[in-house]
Design a protein around this motif. Structure first.
Motif, short mmCIF file in Angstrom:
data_model
loop_
_atom_site.label_atom_id
_atom_site.label_comp_id
_atom_site.label_asym_id
_atom_site.label_seq_id
_atom_site.Cartn_x
_atom_site.Cartn_y
_atom_site.Cartn_z
N GLY A 13 17.25 17.46 -0.22
CA GLY A 13 16.11 17.65 0.76
C GLY A 13 15.37 16.38 1.18
O GLY A 13 14.49 16.40 1.80
N SER A 14 15.36 15.46 0.07
CA SER A 14 14.66 14.06 0.28
C SER A 14 15.41 13.16 1.53
O SER A 14 16.54 13.40 1.67
N VAL A 15 14.58 12.28 1.82
CA VAL A 15 15.23 11.14 2.72
C VAL A 15 14.41 9.96 2.32
O VAL A 15 13.69 9.85 1.29
N HIS A 16 14.76 8.87 3.04
CA HIS A 16 14.33 7.30 2.42
C HIS A 16 12.75 7.33 2.05
O HIS A 16 12.38 6.98 1.32
N ALA A 17 12.09 7.95 2.87
CA ALA A 17 10.64 7.80 2.79
C ALA A 17 10.01 8.70 1.79
O ALA A 17 8.80 8.56 1.52
N SER A 18 10.68 9.72 1.30
CA SER A 18 9.99 10.62 0.48
C SER A 18 9.74 10.06 -1.01
O SER A 18 8.96 10.76 -1.60
N PHE A 19 10.09 8.96 -1.17
CA PHE A 19 9.78 8.04 -2.60
C PHE A 19 8.71 7.34 -2.51
O PHE A 19 8.12 6.49 -3.30
N SER A 20 7.96 7.40 -1.36
CA SER A 20 6.92 6.40 -0.71
C SER A 20 5.66 7.27 -0.19
O SER A 20 5.94 8.42 0.25
N ASP A 21 4.76 6.48 -0.16
CA ASP A 21 3.51 7.23 0.72
C ASP A 21 3.75 7.86 2.05
O ASP A 21 3.13 8.83 2.64
N TYR A 22 4.69 7.08 2.92
CA TYR A 22 4.94 7.60 4.03
C TYR A 22 5.69 9.04 4.32
O TYR A 22 5.53 9.53 4.98
N GLY A 23 6.12 9.44 2.83
CA GLY A 23 6.54 10.85 2.87
C GLY A 23 5.60 11.95 3.20
O GLY A 23 5.65 12.95 3.76
N ALA A 48 0.89 -1.38 0.00
CA ALA A 48 -0.02 0.00 0.16
C ALA A 48 0.89 1.15 0.02
O ALA A 48 0.49 2.23 -0.25
N THR A 49 2.21 1.19 0.39
CA THR A 49 2.81 2.43 0.67
C THR A 49 3.23 2.78 -0.84
O THR A 49 4.13 3.78 -0.95
#
Length: 351
Positions: A287-297, A135-136
């Motif tokens: 400015g991105s982090v690991h979660a930035s490329f998924s829904d968690y961002g 889902a992410t």
């Protein structure tokens, strides 16, 4: 006192909350798709009886769930549920100040009863981060479906929480300290090849690509080496293990600068890039982090957890833009000049 959750594996997601109860201002909401088509979604429950489950010794066959997003003739009436309350509760267990069911209230933009658009569609297979449910990847999947792609996201059972049609909610049996990511990739390659066979039985499929987040990005390269039906691949912020061998089909690396600039802490991108002999690009997002490329961002700030410097909506907008351009170029033959000369100030092309 701060609470920190680190989910085991290459898809490590670190979230921090401050002392006190977290109150969400509203139900979480994902960004709307940008394409012209309404989006439908159906769920496949598949059983691969040719092999045992790699994580559950008691299972004699490999059971998988697959979310399939598609362009629809018109929108249906029932919105797709993002997660079940139990799945949300398990994911948020380390955060007692966050309402445990809140992720299950996340508003999506696909409907479960939409009539599919007719015709042959390019297919994008998706593989999520290790310990992250399929889902992410919903925001990217919905956007691609609204632009005419068929998208199939694989739930790699026992690598995250998942609820099956009979009500069982499986947990992450693979989430142990020091898990072998090469073993994870090998199992995912088998999952993806089986899912591709099954999707082709049910849909009229054109050219095929694969997009993976974190461990899913690693698995994407290895799936392409194992199956020539996959014409192009994307790794969203994932470490390679093992470093894939000679890859001659198009590949996009898209990640955060701390890890994935040429002098970043993940040396495997440079090693893998040298082995890529076809069309290739290496892009990072400031400015991105690991979660930035998924829904968690976008979901973390909405439920009271800190986000990234770039912000969740901006990170996902750039992900959708550049991944979409890559797929349009290599599955549809469209021009995509921004992959050669990024149009956004946050995006840097390294090679």
């Amino acid at each position: 006192m701060n609470r920190t959750l680190t989910i085991v594996g290459a898809a490590a997601l670190t979230l921090v909350t401050t002392t006190g109860a977290v109150q969400a201002a509203h139900d979480p909401r994902l960004p709307a798709p940008t394409g012209k088509d309404p989006v439908g979604m159906s769920t496949l429950h598949l059983v691969d009886s040719s092999r045992p489950d790699p994580w559950n010794p008691a299972a004699t066959a490999r059971e998988l769930l697959v979310s399939v997003w598609y362009p629809a003739k018109k929108a249906g009436g029932k919105p797709v549920r993002y997660l079940t309350p139990r799945e949300s509760e398990l994911i948020l267990e380390p955060f007692p100040d966050v309402p445990p069911e809140i992720l299950s209230r996340t508003r999506t933009h696909a409907t479960t009863d939409a009539v599919p658009r007719k015709g042959r569609l390019p297919l994008v297979l998706m593989s999520p981060g290790f310990s992250w449910p399929r889902a992410t990847m919903t925001t990217l999947a919905e956007d691609l479906a609204s632009r005419g792609y068929l998208v199939a996201a694989v739930e790699h059972t026992y690598e995250a929480v998942a609820t099956f049609p009979d009500g069982r909610t499986t947990t992450c049996l693979a989430c142990v300290k020091g898990q072998d990511l090469a073993k994870v990739a090998a199992g995912r390659v088998k999952d993806v090849r089986f899912v591709l066979d099954e999707v082709k039985k049910r849909w009229r499929v054109g050219e095929v690509a694969m997009v993976g987040m974190s461990a899913g990005g690693n698995s994407t390269a290895h799936a392409m080496l194992a199956d020539r039906r996959i014409k192009a691949g994307v790794n969203l912020d994932g470490t390679f293990k093992p470093v894939p061998g000679r890859l001659t089909r198009p590949f996009l690396l898209f990640g955060n600068p701390v890890s994935h600039e040429p002098t970043g802490r993940d040396e495997t991108w440079g090693q893998a890039f040298a082995n890529m002999k076809g069309w290739k690009r290496w892009l990072t997002v400031d400015g991105s982090v690991h979660a930035s490329f998924s829904d968690y961002g976008v979901l973390q700030p909405q439920i009271g957890l800190p986000g990234s410097e770039i912000g969740g909506p901006r990170g996902l907008k750039l992900t959708r833009t550049y991944v979409g351009a890559f797929l349009d170029r290599h599955l549809r033959g469209a021009k995509a000049p921004l992959l050669d000369r990024p149009e956004d100030s946050e995006v840097k092309r390294w090679k």
